[in-house]
Motif scaffolding. Structure first.
Motif, PDB file in Angstrom:
ATOM      1  N   PRO A  62       3.852   9.626  -4.974  1.00  0.00           N
ATOM      2  CA  PRO A  62       3.772   8.855  -6.227  1.00  0.00           C
ATOM      3  C   PRO A  62       3.131   7.484  -5.985  1.00  0.00           C
ATOM      4  O   PRO A  62       3.287   6.882  -4.917  1.00  0.00           O
ATOM      5  N   ASP A  63       2.410   7.000  -6.973  1.00  0.00           N
ATOM      6  CA  ASP A  63       1.737   5.700  -6.851  1.00  0.00           C
ATOM      7  C   ASP A  63       2.707   4.572  -6.495  1.00  0.00           C
ATOM      8  O   ASP A  63       2.341   3.638  -5.783  1.00  0.00           O
ATOM      9  N   ALA A  64       3.939   4.676  -6.942  1.00  0.00           N
ATOM     10  CA  ALA A  64       4.924   3.625  -6.690  1.00  0.00           C
ATOM     11  C   ALA A  64       5.250   3.485  -5.201  1.00  0.00           C
ATOM     12  O   ALA A  64       5.773   2.453  -4.773  1.00  0.00           O
ATOM     13  N   THR A  65       4.951   4.505  -4.402  1.00  0.00           N
ATOM     14  CA  THR A  65       5.272   4.443  -2.975  1.00  0.00           C
ATOM     15  C   THR A  65       4.179   3.771  -2.153  1.00  0.00           C
ATOM     16  O   THR A  65       4.378   3.492  -0.975  1.00  0.00           O
ATOM     17  N   SER A  68       0.474  -2.271  -0.466  1.00  0.00           N
ATOM     18  CA  SER A  68      -0.770  -2.959  -0.171  1.00  0.00           C
ATOM     19  C   SER A  68      -0.696  -3.560   1.232  1.00  0.00           C
ATOM     20  O   SER A  68       0.260  -4.250   1.573  1.00  0.00           O
ATOM     21  N   LEU A  69      -1.701  -3.266   2.059  1.00  0.00           N
ATOM     22  CA  LEU A  69      -1.740  -3.767   3.433  1.00  0.00           C
ATOM     23  C   LEU A  69      -3.083  -4.431   3.706  1.00  0.00           C
ATOM     24  O   LEU A  69      -4.113  -3.973   3.230  1.00  0.00           O
ATOM     25  N   THR A  70      -3.039  -5.472   4.503  1.00  0.00           N
ATOM     26  CA  THR A  70      -4.281  -6.057   4.997  1.00  0.00           C
ATOM     27  C   THR A  70      -4.670  -5.298   6.264  1.00  0.00           C
ATOM     28  O   THR A  70      -3.862  -4.552   6.824  1.00  0.00           O
ATOM     29  N   ALA A  71      -5.873  -5.509   6.730  1.00  0.00           N
ATOM     30  CA  ALA A  71      -6.303  -4.880   7.977  1.00  0.00           C
ATOM     31  C   ALA A  71      -5.391  -5.319   9.126  1.00  0.00           C
ATOM     32  O   ALA A  71      -5.008  -4.505   9.974  1.00  0.00           O
ATOM     33  N   ASP A  72      -5.020  -6.588   9.156  1.00  0.00           N
ATOM     34  CA  ASP A  72      -4.129  -7.078  10.212  1.00  0.00           C
ATOM     35  C   ASP A  72      -2.767  -6.403  10.151  1.00  0.00           C
ATOM     36  O   ASP A  72      -2.172  -6.074  11.187  1.00  0.00           O
TER      37      ASP A  72
END
Length: 84
Positions: A62-65, A68-72
């Protein structure tokens, strides 16, 4: 790279039947190279199937899971997994 392999009994007979005038391969080296290529292709297919399975699970979530992550962030997470 040079390899020396001793085969006897049924394995030696099997290789001998596949090499030479009546076989598929002209020599043992050609036969071994072909076996290694086929094994490499098998390993690559298996890795691709594993990746497809992982992506299937990820895209089915599900989209809620999603997070958002940065490359670092991603690099740090992967390093932590390698240590575990």
């Amino acid at each position: 790279m040079t390899l020396n392999v001793r085969l006897g009994g049924p394995l030696g007979d099997f290789v001998a039947a596949n090499v030479g005038a009546d076989g598929t391969y002209e020599n043992v080296s050609e036969y071994v190279r072909d076996l290694i290529r086929k094994d490499k292709e098998r390993a690559e297919r298996a890795e691709f199937e594993r990746l497809k399975a992982e992506l299937g699970v990820a895209f089915a979530a599900p989209d809620a899971t999603y997070v958002s992550l940065t490359a670092d962030d991603l690099i740090a997470r992967n390093r932590a997994r390698k240590r575990a």
